[in-house]
Design an enzyme around this catalytic site. Sequence first.
Site, PDB file in Angstrom:
ATOM      1  N   MET A   1       0.841  -1.204   0.000  1.00 28.27           N
ATOM      2  CA  MET A   1       0.000   0.000   0.000  1.00 28.27           C
ATOM      3  C   MET A   1       0.878   1.257   0.000  1.00 28.27           C
ATOM      4  O   MET A   1       0.401   2.353   0.316  1.00 28.27           O
ATOM      5  CB  MET A   1      -0.935   0.004   1.208  1.00 28.27           C
ATOM      6  CG  MET A   1      -1.916  -1.173   1.182  1.00 28.27           C
ATOM      7  SD  MET A   1      -3.417  -0.871   2.104  1.00 28.27           S
ATOM      8  CE  MET A   1      -2.771  -0.584   3.727  1.00 28.27           C
TER       9      MET A   1
ATOM     10  N   HIS B   1       9.143  -3.483   3.437  1.00 30.72           N
ATOM     11  CA  HIS B   1       8.792  -3.706   2.031  1.00 30.72           C
ATOM     12  C   HIS B   1      10.044  -4.038   1.215  1.00 30.72           C
ATOM     13  O   HIS B   1      10.027  -4.916   0.349  1.00 30.72           O
ATOM     14  CB  HIS B   1       8.150  -2.442   1.430  1.00 30.72           C
ATOM     15  CG  HIS B   1       6.892  -1.995   2.119  1.00 30.72           C
ATOM     16  ND1 HIS B   1       6.814  -0.832   2.834  1.00 30.72           N
ATOM     17  CD2 HIS B   1       5.660  -2.552   2.177  1.00 30.72           C
ATOM     18  CE1 HIS B   1       5.581  -0.680   3.305  1.00 30.72           C
ATOM     19  NE2 HIS B   1       4.862  -1.705   2.931  1.00 30.72           N
TER      20      HIS B   1
ATOM     21  N   LYS C   1       5.010 -10.022   9.420  1.00 30.17           N
ATOM     22  CA  LYS C   1       4.412  -8.969  10.247  1.00 30.17           C
ATOM     23  C   LYS C   1       2.874  -9.077  10.250  1.00 30.17           C
ATOM     24  O   LYS C   1       2.233  -8.876  11.276  1.00 30.17           O
ATOM     25  CB  LYS C   1       4.881  -7.617   9.687  1.00 30.17           C
ATOM     26  CG  LYS C   1       3.990  -6.440   9.896  1.00 30.17           C
ATOM     27  CD  LYS C   1       4.321  -5.775  11.182  1.00 30.17           C
ATOM     28  CE  LYS C   1       3.388  -4.663  11.563  1.00 30.17           C
ATOM     29  NZ  LYS C   1       2.528  -4.127  10.542  1.00 30.17           N
TER      30      LYS C   1
HETATM   31  P1  AMP Z   1       1.457  -2.894   3.489  1.00 25.30           P
HETATM   32  O1  AMP Z   1       2.022  -1.873   2.557  1.00 25.30           O
HETATM   33  O2  AMP Z   1       1.452  -2.485   4.919  1.00 25.30           O
HETATM   34  O3  AMP Z   1       0.139  -3.450   3.014  1.00 25.30           O
HETATM   35  O4  AMP Z   1       2.462  -4.117   3.434  1.00 25.30           O
HETATM   36  C1  AMP Z   1       2.824  -4.714   2.218  1.00 25.30           C
HETATM   37  C2  AMP Z   1       3.596  -5.974   2.522  1.00 25.30           C
HETATM   38  O5  AMP Z   1       4.759  -5.648   3.285  1.00 25.30           O
HETATM   39  C3  AMP Z   1       2.785  -6.986   3.353  1.00 25.30           C
HETATM   40  O6  AMP Z   1       3.052  -8.301   2.867  1.00 25.30           O
HETATM   41  C4  AMP Z   1       3.322  -6.784   4.722  1.00 25.30           C
HETATM   42  O7  AMP Z   1       3.223  -7.927   5.548  1.00 25.30           O
HETATM   43  C5  AMP Z   1       4.786  -6.477   4.426  1.00 25.30           C
HETATM   44  N1  AMP Z   1       5.388  -5.779   5.574  1.00 25.30           N
HETATM   45  C6  AMP Z   1       4.926  -4.675   6.205  1.00 25.30           C
HETATM   46  N2  AMP Z   1       5.703  -4.369   7.265  1.00 25.30           N
HETATM   47  C7  AMP Z   1       6.673  -5.312   7.302  1.00 25.30           C
HETATM   48  C8  AMP Z   1       7.784  -5.560   8.164  1.00 25.30           C
HETATM   49  N3  AMP Z   1       8.054  -4.791   9.217  1.00 25.30           N
HETATM   50  N4  AMP Z   1       8.569  -6.631   7.906  1.00 25.30           N
HETATM   51  C9  AMP Z   1       8.310  -7.449   6.850  1.00 25.30           C
HETATM   52  N5  AMP Z   1       7.279  -7.264   5.996  1.00 25.30           N
HETATM   53  C10 AMP Z   1       6.474  -6.223   6.223  1.00 25.30           C
END
Ligand code: AMP
Length: 278
Positions: free
Chosen positions: A21, A28, A140
Amino acid sequence: MKTVARKLRRDGRSIGFVPTMGALHEGHLSLIRRAQQMADTVIVSIFVNPIQFGPSEDFEVYPRDLARDAELIANKGVDYLFAPNIDEMYPEDFVTYVATEGLDKRLCGSSRPGHFRGVTTIVNKLFNVIAPDYAFFGQKDAQQTIIIRRMVRDLCMDTEVVVCPTVRESDGLALSSRNQYLSPEERQAARVLSRSLQLCRQLYQEGERQVSKLITAIRELIEKEPLARIDYVAIADVDSLEFLVELDEEDPALVALAVFVGTTRLIDNLILKPETES
Ligand code: AMP
């Protein structure tokens, strides 16, 4: 994007896909690096998916900086960025959803009704556009990984789900785009999430197998932090997400929690396994 992906496949290039997102951070980037190791071509999507936010949640204020994110991932050697607009993904007469029934009501699903249906629907759509060989998700969001794996299996999707470890700040706080909402005091208070999980791991390593005792220890630690308010603390089966009562020596268990720090809802988790743990 569909045409690009089709051509890549025709040229025999494997596709690694990282859905996000935006408001990209090192978490990421760790998924992107893994994708680059495993696939010939890496596609990152940035889309703040409206249907996974509840009416009182932060869709409107969710951090967005497409120009910065695009530059960042270009510098990291990502091959393609897919950043569709809302109308492209959800035309006015959109009526088709994907749901992992039951799983989507547990843990975070009980405090965020409709959230996982929104997630599975958008991931399904993105997979249909890109048809990736591999898709990368972060530990996460543990429940999300379990739900996506189940969706991929149940719907016979031809994509391998790869789950990457949680990236943390040096004091243990899991990186999240929502950490930007925290005031300096709240940022300090937010350490209590990972600290409570570390305590749980320590008790487990010392031999504690009673779920109620582990949960009480976690809750008591968090409750000492005045800026924190527990949404839930749960220990559940890693496939069915059903609550466990006592941990056995064979099966791993998911310890998951959601905590409001001020008005920001943060999540974190830990997998307990008999010999090793993550
Ligand atoms: P988001 O942009 O928050 O929807 O996250 C996109 C992807 O990044 C998802 O698969 C999340 O689980 C992963 N993600 C977010 N934060 C972390 C983190 N601290 N460590 C590893 N992966 C993450």
